[in-house]
Design an enzyme around this catalytic site. Structure first.
Site, short mmCIF file in Angstrom:
data_model
loop_
_atom_site.label_atom_id
_atom_site.label_comp_id
_atom_site.label_asym_id
_atom_site.label_seq_id
_atom_site.Cartn_x
_atom_site.Cartn_y
_atom_site.Cartn_z
N GLY A 10 0.84 -1.21 0.00
CA GLY A 10 0.00 0.00 0.00
C GLY A 10 0.87 1.25 0.00
O GLY A 10 0.48 2.30 0.54
N GLY A 13 -0.35 4.75 -1.01
CA GLY A 13 -1.48 5.33 -0.27
C GLY A 13 -1.03 6.46 0.64
O GLY A 13 0.13 6.88 0.61
N ASP A 35 2.18 -1.92 -4.61
CA ASP A 35 0.89 -1.22 -4.65
C ASP A 35 0.22 -1.56 -5.98
O ASP A 35 0.91 -1.84 -6.97
CB ASP A 35 1.08 0.30 -4.52
CG ASP A 35 -0.19 0.99 -4.04
OD1 ASP A 35 -0.21 1.46 -2.89
OD2 ASP A 35 -1.18 1.05 -4.82
N ILE A 54 -1.75 -7.60 -3.87
CA ILE A 54 -1.19 -8.37 -2.75
C ILE A 54 -1.77 -9.78 -2.66
O ILE A 54 -1.28 -10.62 -1.92
CB ILE A 54 -1.37 -7.65 -1.38
CG1 ILE A 54 -2.84 -7.37 -1.08
CG2 ILE A 54 -0.54 -6.38 -1.31
CD1 ILE A 54 -3.10 -7.06 0.39
N TYR A 153 -14.79 -2.79 7.21
CA TYR A 153 -13.40 -2.38 7.45
C TYR A 153 -13.01 -2.55 8.93
O TYR A 153 -11.95 -3.09 9.25
CB TYR A 153 -13.26 -0.91 7.02
CG TYR A 153 -11.97 -0.23 7.34
CD1 TYR A 153 -10.82 -0.46 6.59
CD2 TYR A 153 -11.90 0.69 8.39
CE1 TYR A 153 -9.64 0.20 6.89
CE2 TYR A 153 -10.72 1.35 8.69
CZ TYR A 153 -9.59 1.10 7.94
OH TYR A 153 -8.41 1.75 8.22
N LYS A 157 -10.20 -5.06 10.40
CA LYS A 157 -9.04 -4.62 11.18
C LYS A 157 -8.98 -5.35 12.52
O LYS A 157 -7.91 -5.78 12.94
CB LYS A 157 -9.08 -3.10 11.40
CG LYS A 157 -8.76 -2.27 10.16
CD LYS A 157 -7.29 -2.38 9.78
CE LYS A 157 -6.91 -1.49 8.61
NZ LYS A 157 -5.53 -1.73 8.14
N1 SER Z 1 -9.64 6.90 8.33
C1 SER Z 1 -10.22 5.60 8.23
C2 SER Z 1 -11.51 5.65 7.49
O1 SER Z 1 -12.14 6.66 7.56
C3 SER Z 1 -10.49 5.02 9.57
O2 SER Z 1 -9.33 4.41 10.00
O3 SER Z 1 -11.88 4.67 6.93
#
Ligand code: SER
Length: 345
Positions: A10, A13, A35, A54, A153, A157
């Site tokens: 990444g 990014g 990336d 990846i 997400y 995580k």
């Molecule tokens: N900044 C991230 C998001 O908004 C949160 O870790 O997805």
């Protein structure tokens, strides 16, 4: 002999952009960057870059044949808003991608008889406060509290934090051979703000978008309500935190996952700071209730006392300094000639 390298996924990014520069300046290991996109012009020449997915296993097989992976900064991920549109893809990239890298790190650790350092950015998205009243009551959450993410997400995580723990502490626990496995370390980032890049696909993006729009003289409609408050951090602190934790002696660490905090601001307070620097800024609030709900479920602030105690975490940038010393001067330079109504400091 294979060349010893630090791997950054990444790399093109937001965090990658800042981290690659710092790692290149430190000049320890040779850098391998990966990336889906090419590296931006200002990073070219700092690393050997692979424009790869990846999830492409043959790519990793070829890579480990050529290089000894010493450290990994695994940054590649789909952020919280984008992940809601394509949850299965997010799961594939965020979870399967991480699993692949963890496995690679575990195999490399075993092969060389020494743990590979595996740095992982997690997020305030692992938290899920059910309502505003709870959010106000538990305003500084500790690592193990309110781990009920409301986004794909956040789930990804949180689970990857657990996979990191599993691979570090329990992988091959029934094997008769002696196992050397990896050294997983993780920071939970608040919303990050960079002067040089605008994030894509996140839910805390309104802060960066507001600032960058004002600097270019463009109107901005903020997608959360004025009073919505979450923690933020300036990018130089985010990179410092990652490097500081990476450099900490293993014996001083009692945790694998650390909250890190800097300052908390409401969207309205960000608007005020932006308007002070760019008096012509046109910022309005047009909440998108669905996206707002995601940010609303994140805590107002985090308790980062473990990070402070164990590896000396101390942010350099509070809200004021973030704007006056980091964002405004750099953003002014970035958009020089394009900005309107800028007040110099
Ligand atoms: N900044 C991230 C998001 O908004 C949160 O870790 O997805």
């Amino acid at each position: 002999m294979r060349k010893k390298v630090t791997l950054i996924t990444g790399a093109a990014g937001e965090v990658g952009h800042a981290l690659v520069k710092r790692l290149a300046a430190e000049g320890q290991n040779h850098l391998i960057t990966v990336d889906l996109s090419p590296l931006p012009a200002d990073l070219q020449g700092l690393s050997t870059h692979f424009q790869e997915d990846i999830l492409n296993q043959p790519f990793w097989d070829r890579l480990v044949a050529d290089y000894e992976i010493d450290k990994i900064f695994h940054l590649a991920a789909l952020l919280s808003t984008r992940a809601e549109y394509t949850p299965e893809t997010a799961h594939r990239v965020n979870v399967n991608g991480t699993m692949r890298l963890l496995k690679l790190a575990a195999e490399q650790s075993q092969w060389r008889g020494k743990p590979v350092l595996f740095m992982f950015p997690s997020s305030i998205a692992v938290y899920g406060l059910p309502d505003l009243e709870t959010k106000q009551r538990y305003s500084r959450v500790r690592e193990w509290e309110w781990n009920y993410p409301s986004t794909m997400y956040g789930c990804n995580k949180l689970y990857c934090e657990m996979l990191g723990r599993y691979f570090t502490q329990h992988y091959r626990q029934l094997s008769v051979e002696k196992t050397v496995t990896l050294d997983f370390r993780c920071v939970r980032y608040p919303g990050l703000i960079s002067a040089f890049t605008v994030p894509t696909g996140g839910t805390s993006d309104y802060a960066s978008e507001m600032i960058h729009a004002a600097a270019q003289g463009k109107p901005y409609a903020c997608f959360v309500r004025e009073g919505l408050t979450i923690p933020f951090m300036a990018m130089p602190d985010a990179v410092d935190a990652m490097l500081q934790l990476a450099a900490a002696p293993r014996e001083s660490l009692n945790h694998l996952v650390y909250n890190i905090g800097a300052f908390s601001l409401s969207a309205g307070q960000i608007r005020d700071l932006v308007c002070r620097a760019f008096p012509a800024a046109q910022i309005t609030f047009e909440p998108d209730l669905k996206r707002q709900n995601i940010a609303e479920s994140w805590p107002m602030d985090v308790d980062d006392s473990a990070a402070r105690r164990e590896w000396g975490w101390q942010p350099k940038f509070d809200a004021q300094r973030t704007f006056t010393e980091y964002l405004i001067p750099n953003i002014q330079k970035r958009y020089a000639g394009k900005a309107q109504g800028t007040r110099s400091r």
